[in-house]
Design a protein around this motif. Sequence first.
Motif, PDB file in Angstrom:
ATOM      1  N   LEU A  66       0.769  -1.160   0.080  1.00  0.00           N
ATOM      2  CA  LEU A  66       0.075  -0.029   0.017  1.00  0.00           C
ATOM      3  C   LEU A  66       0.940   1.299  -0.020  1.00  0.00           C
ATOM      4  O   LEU A  66       0.418   2.503   0.130  1.00  0.00           O
ATOM      5  N   ALA A  67       1.988   0.998  -0.042  1.00  0.00           N
ATOM      6  CA  ALA A  67       3.212   2.301  -0.307  1.00  0.00           C
ATOM      7  C   ALA A  67       3.090   2.905   1.127  1.00  0.00           C
ATOM      8  O   ALA A  67       3.247   4.125   1.053  1.00  0.00           O
ATOM      9  N   GLN A  68       2.791   2.311   2.154  1.00  0.00           N
ATOM     10  CA  GLN A  68       3.107   2.771   3.599  1.00  0.00           C
ATOM     11  C   GLN A  68       4.297   2.576   4.184  1.00  0.00           C
ATOM     12  O   GLN A  68       4.916   1.405   3.879  1.00  0.00           O
ATOM     13  N   GLU A  69       4.599   3.118   5.283  1.00  0.00           N
ATOM     14  CA  GLU A  69       5.945   2.921   6.139  1.00  0.00           C
ATOM     15  C   GLU A  69       5.343   1.513   6.669  1.00  0.00           C
ATOM     16  O   GLU A  69       4.291   1.423   7.211  1.00  0.00           O
ATOM     17  N   ALA A  70       6.419   0.654   6.794  1.00  0.00           N
ATOM     18  CA  ALA A  70       6.144  -0.629   7.556  1.00  0.00           C
ATOM     19  C   ALA A  70       6.439  -0.442   8.952  1.00  0.00           C
ATOM     20  O   ALA A  70       7.447  -1.095   9.720  1.00  0.00           O
ATOM     21  N   VAL A  71       6.016   0.628   9.734  1.00  0.00           N
ATOM     22  CA  VAL A  71       6.155   0.898  11.182  1.00  0.00           C
ATOM     23  C   VAL A  71       5.117   0.123  11.992  1.00  0.00           C
ATOM     24  O   VAL A  71       4.160   0.011  11.428  1.00  0.00           O
ATOM     25  N   PRO A  72       5.373  -0.077  13.215  1.00  0.00           N
ATOM     26  CA  PRO A  72       4.282  -0.723  14.139  1.00  0.00           C
ATOM     27  C   PRO A  72       3.035   0.019  14.032  1.00  0.00           C
ATOM     28  O   PRO A  72       2.178  -0.933  13.980  1.00  0.00           O
ATOM     29  N   ALA A  73       2.995   1.119  14.203  1.00  0.00           N
ATOM     30  CA  ALA A  73       1.590   1.674  14.073  1.00  0.00           C
ATOM     31  C   ALA A  73       0.648   1.471  13.024  1.00  0.00           C
ATOM     32  O   ALA A  73      -0.147   1.118  13.049  1.00  0.00           O
ATOM     33  N   LYS A  74       1.452   1.774  11.775  1.00  0.00           N
ATOM     34  CA  LYS A  74       0.745   1.273  10.486  1.00  0.00           C
ATOM     35  C   LYS A  74       0.638  -0.099  10.399  1.00  0.00           C
ATOM     36  O   LYS A  74      -0.655  -0.507   9.979  1.00  0.00           O
TER      37      LYS A  74
END
Length: 120
Positions: A66-74
Amino acid sequence: MTEVLAGPPSVVAEPPGSAVAGSTVPRRQTGMAATALAPDYQQILSVLESEAGREGMRCRQLAVGLAQEAVPAKVEGLRSKAKRLVERGWALQVRPEVFTALAVPAVRSRPGVVRPGDRS
């Protein structure tokens, strides 16, 4: 001034069946299209329906798709949305924390995969 205050309130109504961001996920019914879902849920389904999602995706992979950062919150937000799609009959959880689209034939035919509505 009393005429203005006494007039009927003008209400802008959403057209029936249109999805807006943040709206609830309806239970999937026969013939229901993904357009009944909010745009963010439609995007999740489109990634799960893609070639990359055929075998199932973890939420970290889904975030990248989804072209999002793979950070824990996301990732946790996507996990919550993916589980909601499963609960409402739009997606499958093929293994713990691994999701795919409901309409993927390769996943449907796997032994041990329980689809919503299946009876054992």
